[in-house]
Design a protein around this motif. Structure first.
Motif, PDB file in Angstrom:
ATOM      1  N   ILE A  97       0.740  -1.132  -0.103  1.00 37.74           N
ATOM      2  CA  ILE A  97       0.138  -0.040  -0.035  1.00 37.74           C
ATOM      3  C   ILE A  97       1.017   1.068  -0.093  1.00 37.74           C
ATOM      4  O   ILE A  97       0.492   2.296  -0.872  1.00 37.74           O
ATOM      5  CB  ILE A  97      -0.936   0.115   1.073  1.00 37.74           C
ATOM      6  N   ASN A  98       1.777   1.377   0.869  1.00 37.05           N
ATOM      7  CA  ASN A  98       2.740   2.514   0.886  1.00 37.05           C
ATOM      8  C   ASN A  98       3.614   2.606  -0.393  1.00 37.05           C
ATOM      9  O   ASN A  98       3.760   3.921  -0.843  1.00 37.05           O
ATOM     10  CB  ASN A  98       3.716   2.104   2.122  1.00 37.05           C
ATOM     11  N   ARG A  99       3.998   1.740  -1.077  1.00 39.77           N
ATOM     12  CA  ARG A  99       4.401   1.696  -2.419  1.00 39.77           C
ATOM     13  C   ARG A  99       3.331   2.391  -3.630  1.00 39.77           C
ATOM     14  O   ARG A  99       3.833   3.440  -4.219  1.00 39.77           O
ATOM     15  CB  ARG A  99       4.913   0.426  -3.008  1.00 39.77           C
ATOM     16  N   LEU A 100       2.153   2.033  -3.290  1.00 45.23           N
ATOM     17  CA  LEU A 100       1.085   2.325  -4.269  1.00 45.23           C
ATOM     18  C   LEU A 100       0.677   4.098  -3.870  1.00 45.23           C
ATOM     19  O   LEU A 100       0.549   5.014  -4.784  1.00 45.23           O
ATOM     20  CB  LEU A 100      -0.072   1.699  -4.244  1.00 45.23           C
ATOM     21  N   ARG A 101       0.706   4.267  -2.684  1.00 46.80           N
ATOM     22  CA  ARG A 101       0.482   5.603  -2.240  1.00 46.80           C
ATOM     23  C   ARG A 101       1.123   6.861  -2.282  1.00 46.80           C
ATOM     24  O   ARG A 101       1.116   7.795  -2.176  1.00 46.80           O
ATOM     25  CB  ARG A 101      -0.453   5.511  -1.015  1.00 46.80           C
ATOM     26  N   GLY A 102       2.531   6.360  -2.081  1.00 55.84           N
ATOM     27  CA  GLY A 102       3.797   7.158  -2.046  1.00 55.84           C
ATOM     28  C   GLY A 102       3.493   8.217  -1.008  1.00 55.84           C
ATOM     29  O   GLY A 102       3.454   7.718   0.226  1.00 55.84           O
ATOM     30  N   ARG A 103       3.636   9.364  -1.099  1.00 51.64           N
ATOM     31  CA  ARG A 103       3.660  10.356   0.107  1.00 51.64           C
ATOM     32  C   ARG A 103       2.287  11.075   0.144  1.00 51.64           C
ATOM     33  O   ARG A 103       2.154  11.990   0.987  1.00 51.64           O
ATOM     34  CB  ARG A 103       4.851  11.496  -0.273  1.00 51.64           C
ATOM     35  N   ARG A 104       1.222  10.689  -0.440  1.00 47.97           N
ATOM     36  CA  ARG A 104      -0.058  11.428  -0.446  1.00 47.97           C
ATOM     37  C   ARG A 104      -0.642  10.865   0.706  1.00 47.97           C
ATOM     38  O   ARG A 104      -0.695   9.696   1.551  1.00 47.97           O
ATOM     39  CB  ARG A 104      -0.942  10.885  -1.508  1.00 47.97           C
ATOM     40  N   SER A 105      -1.483  11.737   1.426  1.00 47.94           N
ATOM     41  CA  SER A 105      -2.315  11.456   2.459  1.00 47.94           C
ATOM     42  C   SER A 105      -3.328  10.694   2.301  1.00 47.94           C
ATOM     43  O   SER A 105      -4.102  11.010   0.975  1.00 47.94           O
ATOM     44  CB  SER A 105      -2.733  12.740   3.162  1.00 47.94           C
ATOM     45  N   TYR A 106      -4.055   9.560   2.827  1.00 46.15           N
ATOM     46  CA  TYR A 106      -4.997   8.933   2.623  1.00 46.15           C
ATOM     47  C   TYR A 106      -6.025   8.636   3.734  1.00 46.15           C
ATOM     48  O   TYR A 106      -5.676   9.134   4.931  1.00 46.15           O
ATOM     49  CB  TYR A 106      -4.548   7.524   2.059  1.00 46.15           C
ATOM     50  N   LEU A 107      -7.128   8.465   3.401  1.00 43.72           N
ATOM     51  CA  LEU A 107      -8.130   8.115   4.521  1.00 43.72           C
ATOM     52  C   LEU A 107      -8.687   6.727   4.145  1.00 43.72           C
ATOM     53  O   LEU A 107      -8.725   6.160   3.041  1.00 43.72           O
ATOM     54  CB  LEU A 107      -9.428   9.107   4.539  1.00 43.72           C
ATOM     55  N   ILE A 108      -9.161   6.129   5.405  1.00 46.64           N
ATOM     56  CA  ILE A 108      -9.635   4.821   5.015  1.00 46.64           C
ATOM     57  C   ILE A 108     -11.204   4.690   5.666  1.00 46.64           C
ATOM     58  O   ILE A 108     -11.807   5.618   6.415  1.00 46.64           O
ATOM     59  CB  ILE A 108      -8.938   3.605   6.662  1.00 46.64           C
ATOM     60  N   GLN A 109     -11.976   3.962   4.738  1.00 46.22           N
ATOM     61  CA  GLN A 109     -13.441   4.133   4.977  1.00 46.22           C
ATOM     62  C   GLN A 109     -13.978   2.538   4.998  1.00 46.22           C
ATOM     63  O   GLN A 109     -13.405   1.774   4.371  1.00 46.22           O
ATOM     64  CB  GLN A 109     -13.915   4.717   3.695  1.00 46.22           C
ATOM     65  N   LYS A 110     -14.800   2.506   6.117  1.00 46.41           N
ATOM     66  CA  LYS A 110     -15.342   0.998   6.120  1.00 46.41           C
ATOM     67  C   LYS A 110     -15.888   0.607   4.635  1.00 46.41           C
ATOM     68  O   LYS A 110     -16.729   1.281   3.849  1.00 46.41           O
ATOM     69  CB  LYS A 110     -16.551   1.143   6.883  1.00 46.41           C
ATOM     70  N   GLY A 111     -15.696  -0.430   4.131  1.00 48.63           N
ATOM     71  CA  GLY A 111     -16.144  -0.925   2.809  1.00 48.63           C
ATOM     72  C   GLY A 111     -17.590  -1.184   2.747  1.00 48.63           C
ATOM     73  O   GLY A 111     -18.048  -1.901   3.801  1.00 48.63           O
ATOM     74  N   ILE A 112     -18.177  -0.713   1.787  1.00 47.71           N
ATOM     75  CA  ILE A 112     -19.664  -0.929   1.699  1.00 47.71           C
ATOM     76  C   ILE A 112     -20.069  -2.034   0.737  1.00 47.71           C
ATOM     77  O   ILE A 112     -19.301  -1.768  -0.337  1.00 47.71           O
ATOM     78  CB  ILE A 112     -20.522   0.475   1.580  1.00 47.71           C
ATOM     79  N   ARG A 113     -20.831  -2.865   1.131  1.00 51.41           N
ATOM     80  CA  ARG A 113     -20.898  -3.867   0.113  1.00 51.41           C
ATOM     81  C   ARG A 113     -22.096  -3.600  -0.634  1.00 51.41           C
ATOM     82  O   ARG A 113     -23.359  -3.831  -0.319  1.00 51.41           O
ATOM     83  CB  ARG A 113     -21.281  -5.332   0.760  1.00 51.41           C
ATOM     84  N   LEU A 114     -21.883  -2.773  -1.764  1.00 51.26           N
ATOM     85  CA  LEU A 114     -23.102  -2.050  -2.814  1.00 51.26           C
ATOM     86  C   LEU A 114     -23.823  -2.940  -3.294  1.00 51.26           C
ATOM     87  O   LEU A 114     -23.416  -4.170  -3.543  1.00 51.26           O
ATOM     88  CB  LEU A 114     -22.420  -1.285  -3.519  1.00 51.26           C
ATOM     89  N   ALA A 115     -25.130  -2.913  -3.462  1.00 42.02           N
ATOM     90  CA  ALA A 115     -25.904  -3.473  -4.440  1.00 42.02           C
ATOM     91  C   ALA A 115     -25.348  -3.552  -5.806  1.00 42.02           C
ATOM     92  O   ALA A 115     -24.585  -2.557  -6.118  1.00 42.02           O
ATOM     93  CB  ALA A 115     -27.382  -2.802  -4.405  1.00 42.02           C
TER      94      ALA A 115
END
Length: 226
Positions: A97-115
């Motif tokens: 994940i850290n390789r993919l996001r680099g230096r950017r700030s991220y947030l984490i959201q509970k995953g929603i199982r969409l219809a």
């Protein structure tokens, strides 16, 4: 600098600031997926609690940089675009994940199982615009993810439907009117919160998800809706 003012109204890039503004109202808060800023400890805690999360850049759009991360008895998986990688350890997942996001700030959201529509997730974009001092609904459309992807963005190959078609095909015909009314109601309440907190906003795009139980979630609010 998080904001800039242009002719279409105030721009607010930070998803985190907008999320916190909406959480101030209890009737809206129940429609916001639990969210935290990205840290190793927060990711571990949210995976333990929810099993599946979505992580996304605090500033950004178009589905760029968005990942889906899951935890199971066998370890962890991370899906980015159409590619899923699995890891036996949390350290391995975190490094990826850290390789993919680099230096950017991220947030984490509970995953929603969409219809879903034919097995593909669907969400809804509601565009709400202020013209001559009055807020009006410009559009309400469904967006079905391209096969193999979990992001629905049209620029990532998503398919546009009317909101009525989307609700009918993913849930049922009898839910169409009620779900559209609820999205409009939530949009009006949320907009009053955002306008109070961030004076000058004039064009908003709400991304709504409806889960498999019919609960509506506000996944994101954009101040530069396409």
């Amino acid at each position: 600098m998080d904001t800039a003012t242009i002719s279409s109204g105030r721009q607010l890039a930070s998803k985190w600031l907008k999320t916190n503004a909406l959480l101030s109202n209890p009737s809206i808060a129940r429609h916001i997926p639990p969210s935290r800023l990205f840290t190793s400890a927060n990711l571990q805690a949210m995976l333990s609690k929810y099993g599946m999360v979505v992580i996304k850049p605090v500033c950004g759009g178009g589905g760029i940089g968005v990942m889906k991360v899951s935890r199971s008895a066998a370890g962890y998986s991370c899906t980015y675009m159409a590619k899923t990688r699995t890891f036996h350890t949390f350290a391995g997942l975190l490094s990826h994940i850290n390789r993919l996001r680099g230096r950017r700030s991220y947030l984490i959201q509970k995953g929603i199982r969409l219809a879903t529509v034919r097995g593909r997730p669907i969400d809804y974009r509601v565009k709400y615009v202020k013209a001559n001092g009055v807020w009006t609904f410009r559009s309400m459309v469904g967006r079905v993810a391209r096969r193999g992807l979990f992001v629905t963005n049209l620029c990532r190959g998503g398919t546009r439907l009317t909101a009525s078609q989307g609700i009918r095909q993913s849930l049922s015909q009898k839910m169409v009117g009620a779900k559209k009314r609820e999205m409009r109601r939530l949009t009006k309440i949320a907009t009053s919160l955002l306008e109070r907190r961030f004076p000058g906003v004039g064009s908003l795009g709400y991304d709504y998800g409806i889960d498999r139980n019919g609960h509506i979630w506000i996944l994101e609010v954009n101040t530069r809706p396409q």
